[in-house]
Enzyme design. Structure first.
Site, PDB file in Angstrom:
ATOM      1  N   SER A  16     -21.375  19.204   0.801  1.00  0.00           N
ATOM      2  CA  SER A  16     -21.761  19.046   2.209  1.00  0.00           C
ATOM      3  C   SER A  16     -21.048  20.056   3.103  1.00  0.00           C
ATOM      4  CB  SER A  16     -21.438  17.630   2.692  1.00  0.00           C
ATOM      5  OG  SER A  16     -22.277  16.712   2.040  1.00  0.00           O
ATOM      6  N   LYS A  65     -20.639   3.614   1.661  1.00  0.00           N
ATOM      7  CA  LYS A  65     -21.879   3.504   2.451  1.00  0.00           C
ATOM      8  C   LYS A  65     -22.193   2.074   2.888  1.00  0.00           C
ATOM      9  CE  LYS A  65     -23.946   7.700   0.797  1.00  0.00           C
ATOM     10  NZ  LYS A  65     -25.084   8.454   0.343  1.00  0.00           N
TER      11      LYS A  65
HETATM   12  P1  NAP Z   1     -21.794   3.472  -4.531  1.00  0.00           P
HETATM   13  O1  NAP Z   1     -22.159   2.813  -3.244  1.00  0.00           O
HETATM   14  O2  NAP Z   1     -20.389   3.406  -4.991  1.00  0.00           O
HETATM   15  O3  NAP Z   1     -22.783   2.875  -5.644  1.00  0.00           O
HETATM   16  C1  NAP Z   1     -22.833   3.338  -6.957  1.00  0.00           C
HETATM   17  C2  NAP Z   1     -23.400   2.226  -7.846  1.00  0.00           C
HETATM   18  O4  NAP Z   1     -23.421   2.744  -9.171  1.00  0.00           O
HETATM   19  C3  NAP Z   1     -22.536   0.977  -7.878  1.00  0.00           C
HETATM   20  O5  NAP Z   1     -22.979   0.045  -6.935  1.00  0.00           O
HETATM   21  C4  NAP Z   1     -22.685   0.480  -9.301  1.00  0.00           C
HETATM   22  O6  NAP Z   1     -23.767  -0.446  -9.412  1.00  0.00           O
HETATM   23  C5  NAP Z   1     -23.037   1.731 -10.077  1.00  0.00           C
HETATM   24  N1  NAP Z   1     -21.842   2.211 -10.814  1.00  0.00           N
HETATM   25  C6  NAP Z   1     -20.655   2.608 -10.304  1.00  0.00           C
HETATM   26  N2  NAP Z   1     -19.801   2.948 -11.286  1.00  0.00           N
HETATM   27  C7  NAP Z   1     -20.480   2.734 -12.457  1.00  0.00           C
HETATM   28  C8  NAP Z   1     -20.118   2.861 -13.828  1.00  0.00           C
HETATM   29  N3  NAP Z   1     -18.900   3.282 -14.208  1.00  0.00           N
HETATM   30  N4  NAP Z   1     -21.056   2.539 -14.756  1.00  0.00           N
HETATM   31  C9  NAP Z   1     -22.302   2.096 -14.394  1.00  0.00           C
HETATM   32  N5  NAP Z   1     -22.666   1.948 -13.099  1.00  0.00           N
HETATM   33  C10 NAP Z   1     -21.776   2.268 -12.151  1.00  0.00           C
HETATM   34  O7  NAP Z   1     -22.175   5.042  -4.468  1.00  0.00           O
HETATM   35  P2  NAP Z   1     -23.385   5.707  -3.658  1.00  0.00           P
HETATM   36  O8  NAP Z   1     -22.920   6.112  -2.322  1.00  0.00           O
HETATM   37  O9  NAP Z   1     -24.576   4.840  -3.819  1.00  0.00           O
HETATM   38  O10 NAP Z   1     -23.581   7.087  -4.482  1.00  0.00           O
HETATM   39  C11 NAP Z   1     -23.989   7.060  -5.830  1.00  0.00           C
HETATM   40  C12 NAP Z   1     -24.267   8.473  -6.337  1.00  0.00           C
HETATM   41  O11 NAP Z   1     -25.381   9.044  -5.647  1.00  0.00           O
HETATM   42  C13 NAP Z   1     -23.104   9.434  -6.141  1.00  0.00           C
HETATM   43  O12 NAP Z   1     -23.034  10.260  -7.277  1.00  0.00           O
HETATM   44  C14 NAP Z   1     -23.520  10.237  -4.920  1.00  0.00           C
HETATM   45  O13 NAP Z   1     -22.943  11.530  -4.880  1.00  0.00           O
HETATM   46  C15 NAP Z   1     -25.032  10.309  -5.142  1.00  0.00           C
HETATM   47  N6  NAP Z   1     -25.770  10.537  -3.896  1.00  0.00           N
HETATM   48  C16 NAP Z   1     -26.416  11.721  -3.719  1.00  0.00           C
HETATM   49  C17 NAP Z   1     -27.125  11.948  -2.550  1.00  0.00           C
HETATM   50  C18 NAP Z   1     -27.867  13.244  -2.351  1.00  0.00           C
HETATM   51  O14 NAP Z   1     -28.151  13.600  -1.197  1.00  0.00           O
HETATM   52  N7  NAP Z   1     -28.208  13.950  -3.394  1.00  0.00           N
HETATM   53  C19 NAP Z   1     -27.181  10.971  -1.553  1.00  0.00           C
HETATM   54  C20 NAP Z   1     -26.522   9.762  -1.788  1.00  0.00           C
HETATM   55  C21 NAP Z   1     -25.816   9.553  -2.969  1.00  0.00           C
HETATM   56  P3  NAP Z   1     -23.564  -1.771 -10.334  1.00  0.00           P
HETATM   57  O15 NAP Z   1     -22.202  -2.296 -10.011  1.00  0.00           O
HETATM   58  O16 NAP Z   1     -24.664  -2.669  -9.872  1.00  0.00           O
HETATM   59  O17 NAP Z   1     -23.691  -1.371 -11.777  1.00  0.00           O
END
Ligand code: NAP
Length: 248
Positions: A16, A65
């Site tokens: 970003s 988030k």
């Molecule tokens: P978050 O709120 O922490 O959520 C991630 C989810 O993934 C958790 O709720 C969990 O769901 C699951 N998770 C976490 N650790 C895990 C593990 N070790 N094994 C299996 N599942 C796991 O994060 P977020 O903000 O949603 O972001 C998630 C990803 O998306 C990041 O890599 C971020 O960089 C990416 N992202 C990219 C963009 C873009 O513009 N390209 C935008 C937003 C996010 P459960 O507990 O239900 O399993």
């Protein structure tokens, strides 16, 4: 000076700051800056924003988030629908601040999707902030989906162990919203049964660093169409910029 930035933890993976620095340079916005603010906790956030008077807007990323919502004064409809915030508009008057949460991941994900998506059910891996935005887009487009979680709860969530051949064959769109595979943990990947993937599957990973995650690599090897999160990143960033710079 106007300062914008990203809060999250950790932030080694984030592009970003590079995106906004290039934008400010190419648009000759020399008084504008974008910084990464790694925060191990959100306590004290409002006071930090209030004191940092040049701060004009923030992005929010993993893992905050959803948690950020309790620190804000108001949410717009996008943040409300997704149950998650990735953009904060800061409104200052005298010594007071008002913080409004938005979700531009919805816009970014929607804009990034190709026109020729497989017409099938979808699987959303993960149930965090980004999964909320993805769900809103799938609902708006009328695409039936299930969320896959390590700890499923409610009617629309299933566990990874429930992904059998039938579910994999009727879910041709699989979207990874977990951080598995993200830099620096690039050898990790979501535990789905990859042996049931076919050339008809489309794998979308929200991760953009590295450009090809292990999840996408495994899909590409069996002929799946794949896409990473870079276009989504750019689209959500531009939408955040629009929100920060427009009058209320
Ligand atoms: P978050 O709120 O922490 O959520 C991630 C989810 O993934 C958790 O709720 C969990 O769901 C699951 N998770 C976490 N650790 C895990 C593990 N070790 N094994 C299996 N599942 C796991 O994060 P977020 O903000 O949603 O972001 C998630 C990803 O998306 C990041 O890599 C971020 O960089 C990416 N992202 C990219 C963009 C873009 O513009 N390209 C935008 C937003 C996010 P459960 O507990 O239900 O399993």
């Amino acid at each position: 000076m106007k300062l914008y930035g990203l809060i999250g933890y950790p932030l080694h993976h984030s592009l970003s700051a590079a995106y906004f620095r290039n934008k400010f340079k190419s648009e000759r916005l020399s008084d504008y800056h974008y910084e990464l603010f790694e925060m191990p906790a959100l306590e004290g956030l409002r006071e930090w924003i209030r004191k940092n008077e040049s701060l004009a807007g923030l992005n929010v990323t993993i893992p905050y988030k959803k948690q950020i919502i309790t620190f804000l004064d108001d949410l717009d409809n996008t943040a409300h629908d997704a149950g998650a915030v990735n953009t904060i508009k800061i409104i200052r008057s005298c010594a007071n601040i008002r913080l409004i949460g938005y979700n531009t991941d919805i816009w970014g994900f929607d804009q990034s999707l190709p026109d020729d998506l497989p017409s099938s059910e979808a699987l959303v891996l993960g149930t965090g902030g980004a999964a909320g935005a993805v769900s809103v887009v799938l609902q708006r487009r009328g695409i039936p989906y299930r969320m896959v979680s390590r700890n499923p709860s409610g009617t629309n969530q299933i566990g990874y162990e429930a992904l059998d051949e039938a579910i994999m064959h009727r879910s041709l769109l699989i979207i990874n919203t977990t951080p598995l595979g993200m830099y620096p943990h690039t050898s990790t990947f979501p535990p789905i049964p990859y042996h049931w993937l076919t050339r008809r599957h489309f794998l979308y990973d929200l991760i953009y660093n590295p450009p090809e995650t292990e999840f996408l690599r495994r899909g590409r090897q069996v002929g799946c169409r794949t896409m990473n999160g870079l276009t989504m990143l750019y689209q959500q960033a531009e939408k955040s910029w629009e929100i920060w710079t427009r009058d209320l």
